[in-house]
Design a protein around this motif. Structure first.
Motif, short mmCIF file in Angstrom:
data_model
loop_
_atom_site.label_atom_id
_atom_site.label_comp_id
_atom_site.label_asym_id
_atom_site.label_seq_id
_atom_site.Cartn_x
_atom_site.Cartn_y
_atom_site.Cartn_z
N THR A 5 0.84 -1.18 0.00
CA THR A 5 0.00 0.00 0.00
C THR A 5 0.88 1.24 0.00
O THR A 5 2.01 1.22 0.47
CB THR A 5 -0.91 0.04 1.25
N ASP A 7 0.55 5.69 0.72
CA ASP A 7 -0.32 6.76 1.21
C ASP A 7 0.15 8.09 0.66
O ASP A 7 1.07 8.17 -0.16
CB ASP A 7 -0.38 6.76 2.74
N ALA A 297 -8.65 0.56 -1.31
CA ALA A 297 -7.83 1.65 -0.77
C ALA A 297 -8.68 2.91 -0.78
O ALA A 297 -9.25 3.27 -1.81
CB ALA A 297 -6.57 1.85 -1.60
N VAL A 303 -7.23 0.70 4.45
CA VAL A 303 -7.35 -0.40 3.50
C VAL A 303 -8.32 -1.40 4.11
O VAL A 303 -8.14 -1.87 5.23
CB VAL A 303 -5.99 -1.08 3.24
N HIS A 320 -3.53 3.85 7.50
CA HIS A 320 -2.45 4.78 7.20
C HIS A 320 -2.81 6.14 7.80
O HIS A 320 -3.95 6.39 8.17
CB HIS A 320 -2.23 4.91 5.69
N VAL A 324 -4.94 6.53 1.17
CA VAL A 324 -4.23 5.44 0.51
C VAL A 324 -4.51 5.52 -0.99
O VAL A 324 -5.66 5.46 -1.43
CB VAL A 324 -4.67 4.07 1.06
#
Length: 336
Positions: A5, A7, A297, A303, A320, A324
């Motif tokens: 992932t 961000d 996302a 997520v 995050h 994301v």
């Protein structure tokens, strides 16, 4: 199974889909990361950033593998060759560049155009590459980057370009609202699919029979097209659709919208299977390799994991600190 992932800050993170725990430290650029992709073999992760660099990382522990691969502006597009030996990058410096994965050194002459690169892709055979920039999409030999083999006009900014799964067709999407399907062999236009607003994303089904296009707004924020029957079905969203994906089996498609919904649709009927609501816009999504779950996302920094059969969120999430922007799953389903 592993997932990656990114961000809106300057980091990416590897995650185990077996334990849902982070693998290694955050993978950092000097400025926000814009793109992420696993290699076909699942051993490497590539990131492209607004620090004017692409970077390669080990998918096992997040260790950097080669020095940063530099552009003169943002790196906005990435693709690995099918054998994972080359990385293709596209930048806002108007160039596309080939790199050796083993050394991180340039592996060919750069392609320069008069506009930012929007999308880059390798053909399934690996011997050709596609780029889109400005009002043009082009096919080049991956071995001799001296002149394009074919040129596909898109009239306005070509946002999406790619190959069919068998490599026999090229599809393009532009802000002129048109999705076009071309013969790779003859460069002849086979299909032209109109819409009133610009194309943001195009995905082709595994059997090359259906296409999902996401648009920059209504009417019809997404459409499912039958390339055989030459018919389309509107996939309703209340706003732009930024992401789309087919499950590996080709039986379902998913779309993610700025309306905060990720929706799953049956192929070929276009019947709505599930609608998963988020607290903010859906930036990216992917099916798990078994097609049973959807990973999304979101702009709220989370997520999420969704069971398609149960039509509900799986009680696991990854948080995050900021939005994301992308999520990718390794081909073996081990990492995210």
């Amino acid at each position: 199974t592993t997932m990656a992932t990114i961000d809106e800050e300057d980091s990416a993170q590897l995650w185990s889909l077996e334990t849902f725990e982070a693998i290694g430290s955050a993978l950092r650029h000097d400025r926000p990361i814009l793109e992420v992709m696993f290699s076909p073999g699942g051993t490497l992760l590539a990131t492209g950033g607004s620090d004017f660099a692409a970077r390669l990382w080990s998918a096992f522990d997040g260790a950097p593998m080669v020095p940063p691969m530099s552009h003169r502006s943002l790196v906005v597009a990435l693709d690995f060759s099918p054998d994972s030996q080359l990385l293709l990058t596209g930048g806002n410096d108007y160039t596309a560049r080939l790199w050796s994965v083993a050394s991180g050194q340039r592996a060919g002459v750069e392609i320069t155009r008069n506009s930012s690169m929007r999308s880059v892709a390798f053909s399934p055979s690996g011997n050709q590459i596609a780029i889109s920039a400005g009002g043009m999409a082009e096919i080049w030999s991956a071995e001799v980057l001296t002149k394009p083999a074919e040129v596909y006009p898109t009239q306005r900014d070509a946002w999406a370009v790619g190959f069919s799964k068998d490599g026999g067709q090229v599809f393009t999407g532009g802000f002129d609202g048109l999705v076009r399907v071309w013969s790779k062999e003859t460069a002849e236009l086979q299909e032209e699919i109109p819409n009133e607003v610009g194309v943001w994303v195009v995905e082709l089904s595994p059997d090359n029979r259906h296409l999902v296009a996401g648009y920059t707004g209504r009417p019809g924020a997404a459409r499912l097209w039958s390339l055989q029957k030459k018919e389309s079905i509107v996939l309703e969203h209340d706003g732009p659709v930024r992401s789309a994906a087919f499950n590996p089996q080709g039986t379902q498609a998913a779309t993610g919208g700025f309306d905060g919904f990720a929706k799953v649709w049956t192929i070929p009927s276009g019947e709505l299977v599930a609608a998963f609501e988020h607290d903010d816009y859906v930036e990216d999504l992917n099916f798990t390799p078994d097609g049973a779950s959807l990973i999304t996302a979101c702009g709220d920094g989370e997520v999420r994991f969704w069971s398609i059969n149960d039509q509900q969120q799986i009680p696991i999430s990854i948080q995050h600190n900021d939005a994301v922007l992308a999520v990718d799953i390794s081909h073996d389903g081990r990492l995210i």
